[in-house]
Design an enzyme around this catalytic site. Sequence first.
Site, short mmCIF file in Angstrom:
data_model
loop_
_atom_site.label_atom_id
_atom_site.label_comp_id
_atom_site.label_asym_id
_atom_site.label_seq_id
_atom_site.Cartn_x
_atom_site.Cartn_y
_atom_site.Cartn_z
N ASN A 6 0.87 -1.17 0.00
CA ASN A 6 0.00 0.00 0.00
C ASN A 6 0.91 1.22 0.00
OD1 ASN A 6 -2.69 1.00 2.32
ND2 ASN A 6 -2.39 1.51 0.20
N CYS A 67 -5.84 5.37 8.05
CA CYS A 67 -5.02 4.54 7.16
C CYS A 67 -3.99 3.83 8.03
CB CYS A 67 -4.34 5.39 6.10
SG CYS A 67 -3.31 4.42 4.97
N GLY A 68 -4.22 2.55 8.29
CA GLY A 68 -3.32 1.80 9.17
C GLY A 68 -1.93 1.63 8.60
N ASN A 69 -1.84 1.32 7.30
CA ASN A 69 -0.52 1.19 6.68
C ASN A 69 0.20 2.54 6.63
OD1 ASN A 69 -0.63 -1.61 6.11
ND2 ASN A 69 -1.91 -1.22 4.32
N ASN A 153 -12.82 5.49 9.46
CA ASN A 153 -13.30 5.57 8.09
C ASN A 153 -14.24 4.38 7.86
OD1 ASN A 153 -11.22 3.68 8.20
ND2 ASN A 153 -10.51 4.11 6.15
N HIS A 155 -16.22 1.08 6.30
CA HIS A 155 -15.90 -0.14 5.56
C HIS A 155 -17.14 -1.02 5.44
CE1 HIS A 155 -11.44 0.16 5.63
NE2 HIS A 155 -11.69 0.91 6.69
N GLU A 204 -10.50 0.35 -2.33
CA GLU A 204 -10.41 1.51 -1.44
C GLU A 204 -11.06 2.75 -2.03
OE1 GLU A 204 -7.23 2.62 1.15
OE2 GLU A 204 -5.98 1.01 0.36
N CYS A 213 -4.55 -2.94 2.64
CA CYS A 213 -5.31 -1.88 3.32
C CYS A 213 -5.34 -2.21 4.80
CB CYS A 213 -6.72 -1.78 2.75
SG CYS A 213 -7.76 -0.56 3.59
N GLY A 214 -4.66 -1.41 5.61
CA GLY A 214 -4.57 -1.70 7.04
C GLY A 214 -5.90 -1.56 7.75
N GLY A 216 -8.78 -1.72 6.38
CA GLY A 216 -9.64 -2.78 5.84
C GLY A 216 -9.38 -4.12 6.48
#
Length: 274
Positions: A6, A67-69, A153, A155, A204, A213-214, A216
Site C-alpha cells: 500500500n 489509514c493503518g498502513n 473511516n 468499511h 479503497e 489496506c490496514g 480494511g
Amino acid sequence: MHGAGNDFVVLDLRGRSEPTPELCAAMSDRNTGIGCDLVLGIEPPRSPRALISYRIWTSDGKTSQQCGNGARCIAAWAQRTGLAASDAFELDSPSGPIEIISLGSHTYSVKLPPPSFDPDALPLHGFKQQSPPYSLETPEGNVIHFGIVSMGNPHAVIEVQDLKGAPVKTVGRLLQNAPELPDTICISFVEIVDPDHLRLRVFEFGAGETLACGSGACAAASYLMQQGRVSRDVSVSMPGGTLQISWPDNHQAPITLTGPTAFVFEGGFAYATI
C-alpha cells in the site's frame, strides 16, 4: 513509502501549505507523476503527547480519516528523522491520537481506536434492519450481503468463498456509488482460510483495488471476531503482504495492527499547470 504494498507519497508539510487537489492528482498518477494510493502530509502535533500529526488525501484531493498502513509509514519516518527517541511513541492521526511501538526490522504495531459496528457511525441510509447482514440488490438482480465497520473511516465487509474470483472492481464500484452507503466507503472481500488466517482484497475509497489496506484488514478481522468465527489474533494475507490483527474483546479495547514498512525513494517533484 509503502506498507505491505500500500504505497504513499509522504510530504513534510511543517511550515508549508497543504497540497491542492490538482497536486494530489498529479503526484498520484502512475504514468505521469510519482504514483501512489494516497498522499500523506506530516504536520506539527495537535495534542501534547504526540510527536507529529498527519493527514491523508486521496488522488482527487479528498481527505480520509484513517489509514493503518500509512500510520506505520509515518512512524517509520519519525524514527528515521530522529523525532522518535524511543520505540514507543504517539502520533496524531486525522481521527485522533494513536500509539506506536517499533518492533525492529522496519516493523511497527499501531493501536487504533476500537471498531464500531453502529450503522449510524458510517452512516447507513434506508435500511430497516439494525444488524448485519445488510443487503443490496444489483441492477442485474443479484443480492450482495455485507457487514459494516467504522475504523474512523467506513468499511463494508463481504465474505466470499473464493477470493481470487471475487468481483472486487465491479461490486466495489457498485457499493461506493450506492446512495445507502457513504461514497468514502472501502469495500473489503474476505475469505476465511482457518480461524487464525484470513485472505483479503480491498477496493479503497479514492484508489480502487490496492495491494493492502490496514484499516480494511482491521475492519474484516474485527467483524469476524465479533461473531466468534475467528481467533482474536489473526494473520491477514493481501496481495502485497501480510498483516497481523489483534483485538482482545468486543468492547472498548483498541485494535492492534502490526506489519512492515519500506522507504522506496525520496526527492522533489516539479509540478506546473499548463
